[in-house]
Design an enzyme around this catalytic site. Structure first.
Site, PDB file in Angstrom:
ATOM      1  N   GLU A 155      58.000 -14.347  27.343  1.00  0.00           N
ATOM      2  CA  GLU A 155      59.489 -15.024  26.668  1.00  0.00           C
ATOM      3  C   GLU A 155      60.428 -13.876  26.765  1.00  0.00           C
ATOM      4  OE1 GLU A 155      61.070 -17.120  25.801  1.00  0.00           O
ATOM      5  OE2 GLU A 155      60.263 -18.153  23.990  1.00  0.00           O
TER       6      GLU A 155
ATOM      7  N   ARG B 206      73.636 -16.306  32.068  1.00  0.00           N
ATOM      8  CA  ARG B 206      72.149 -15.983  32.364  1.00  0.00           C
ATOM      9  C   ARG B 206      72.200 -15.003  33.750  1.00  0.00           C
ATOM     10  NH1 ARG B 206      68.644 -19.320  29.985  1.00  0.00           N
ATOM     11  NH2 ARG B 206      69.168 -21.389  29.545  1.00  0.00           N
TER      12      ARG B 206
ATOM     13  N   PHE C  52      73.874 -11.753  18.836  1.00  0.00           N
ATOM     14  CA  PHE C  52      73.537 -12.542  19.839  1.00  0.00           C
ATOM     15  C   PHE C  52      73.893 -12.250  21.221  1.00  0.00           C
ATOM     16  CE2 PHE C  52      74.212 -16.490  22.444  1.00  0.00           C
ATOM     17  CZ  PHE C  52      73.124 -17.428  21.839  1.00  0.00           C
TER      18      PHE C  52
END
Length: 178
Positions: A102, A168, A155
């Site tokens: 993850e 990304r 964040f």
């Protein structure tokens, strides 16, 4: 980083070299712990794909690879609390040692759901390998056995992590401007 993405970035939190070293360290530890076994590595798409590839380049034991898309995020910056399986596994997990790879453990909602799902399907063991651990936000008792970095409650984007499918491709983990 590309100049057009820089205006949205507050700062680089974890650089490429730190990530490279951590992938080597985690790969050695997992290879040692699973020596003589054939674990199934489950990549949680899409955010984990960069970490998954770099981690597996440092695994030196026999293993299998799988992909799963599961989400508790919508288009915002916080969890919706509702978990959805978007793409399921193509491999049976019964009797298998599973390592979920993850990108980040945040609230733990998604990972708790996934761990319980794999255990219900008969996995012998289920462990978590996470690049990032945001302990401050934890709502469920989910803790990765293998973790890269504990990060503050900011964040983050880059290295697979996104905000509305953007950032990304950044090579580092960055804090996004609020």
């Amino acid at each position: 980083m590309e100049e057009d993405l820089m205006h949205d970035i507050k700062c680089v939190l974890i650089d490429k070299e730190q990530i490279r070293k951590k992938c080597e360290e985690l790969g050695k530890k997992i290879s040692s712990d699973y020596c003589g076994k054939k674990p199934l590595f489950v990549c949680v798409l899409k955010g984990s794909v960069m970490f998954y590839a770099d981690l597996l380049r440092n695994i030196n034991i026999d293993c299998e690879l799988e992909f799963m898309a599961i989400s508790s995020y919508g288009t915002g910056k916080s969890s919706s609390g509702e978990v959805k399986v978007v793409k399921d596994l193509n491999t049976k997990v019964e009797g298998r040692d599973i390592i979920i790879v993850e990108d980040i453990v945040d609230t733990g909602i998604t990972l708790m759901y996934l761990v319980n799902l794999l255990k219900c399907r008969g996995a012998s063991s289920v462990e978590i390998c996470a690049l990032l651990d945001k302990i401050e936000r934890r709502e469920r008792e989910v803790y990765p056995k293998y973790k890269g970095f504990v990060i503050p409650n900011e964040f983050v984007v880059g290295y697979g992590l996104d905000f509305n499918e953007k950032y990304r491709n950044l090579p580092e983990v960055c804090i996004l401007n609020s």
